[in-house]
Design a protein around this motif. Structure first.
Motif, short mmCIF file in Angstrom:
data_model
loop_
_atom_site.label_atom_id
_atom_site.label_comp_id
_atom_site.label_asym_id
_atom_site.label_seq_id
_atom_site.Cartn_x
_atom_site.Cartn_y
_atom_site.Cartn_z
N ARG A 45 41.27 113.16 62.50
CA ARG A 45 42.70 113.30 62.82
C ARG A 45 43.23 114.67 62.40
N LEU A 46 42.72 115.17 61.30
CA LEU A 46 43.16 116.49 60.84
C LEU A 46 42.63 117.61 61.72
N ALA A 47 41.52 117.36 62.41
CA ALA A 47 40.90 118.40 63.23
C ALA A 47 41.84 118.92 64.31
N GLY A 48 42.75 118.11 64.77
CA GLY A 48 43.66 118.54 65.82
C GLY A 48 44.93 119.19 65.29
N GLN A 49 45.01 119.40 64.00
CA GLN A 49 46.23 119.92 63.38
C GLN A 49 46.06 121.39 62.99
N GLN A 137 47.34 104.86 66.96
CA GLN A 137 48.78 104.90 67.17
C GLN A 137 49.35 106.30 67.01
N VAL A 138 48.82 107.06 66.07
CA VAL A 138 49.28 108.44 65.89
C VAL A 138 49.03 109.24 67.16
N GLU A 139 47.87 109.05 67.75
CA GLU A 139 47.52 109.77 68.97
C GLU A 139 48.39 109.31 70.14
N ILE A 140 48.69 108.02 70.21
CA ILE A 140 49.57 107.50 71.27
C ILE A 140 50.94 108.17 71.15
N ALA A 141 51.44 108.23 69.93
CA ALA A 141 52.75 108.86 69.71
C ALA A 141 52.73 110.31 70.16
N ARG A 142 51.67 111.03 69.81
CA ARG A 142 51.56 112.44 70.20
C ARG A 142 51.51 112.58 71.71
#
Length: 170
Positions: A45-49, A137-142
């Motif tokens: 998840r951090l890799a995309g930040q 869910q974090v990815e859906i929100a993004r």
């Protein structure tokens, strides 16, 4: 291309927080559950930040870890609901699928599908991405340009509606 080149700072963050994240997860998991997988999920998840732009990286890393735990618990909760045995089903011999059981299962599936289409489109899309596509869910929100809280509320609304429909049909 190496990961560090694509995501500046990720390698440093991984080296610094791997052990603390393992401790964090191990304190919260049952014995025998794999904390390494959850740590890997945090780093993916951090890799995309843009980690260089985050002022308080430690707080951010552990917030992501808490979200990973929360998402895992939600998935486990939904899995237990979806695998619950409806009244009238005999689970003594799961291998024997009578025509009646097959018909009941098909009817329950049709009820669920109909209940999904009763939901507002955004709620249905969120539910589908999460449960059918396996998107966090974090990815859906993004992807949808909404807050995580909005995604969580849509999930709760969908789950409540589906459970009510299943109870009503039993």
């Amino acid at each position: 291309m190496p990961v560090a080149a694509r995501h500046p700072g990720l390698e440093d963050v991984a080296a610094r927080y791997r052990a603390p994240l393992l401790r964090f997860f191990r304190r919260r998991l049952e014995p025998g559950e794999d904390a390494d997988d959850l740590v890997q999920d945090v780093f993916s998840r951090l890799a995309g930040q843009d980690l260089a732009a985050i002022a308080h990286i430690q707080g951010y890393v552990f917030q992501v870890a808490a979200n990973v735990l929360r998402d895992r618990a939600r998935r486990a909760s939904v899995r237990s609901i979806m695998t619950a045995v409806p009244d009238g089903f005999d689970i003594v011999d799961e291998a024997s699928f009578s025509p009646e059981r097959i018909l009941q299962s098909r009817e329950m599936l049709q009820i669920l599908i109909a209940a999904l289409y009763e939901l507002p489109e955004m709620v249905r899309i969120v539910f589908s991405h999460y449960h059918f596509d396996g998107v966090a869910q974090v990815e859906i929100a993004r992807r949808m340009g909404v807050s995580l809280s909005t995604v969580e509320k849509h999930m709760a609304r969908a789950n409540t509606h589906l459970l009510q429909r299943l109870r009503k049909e039993r």
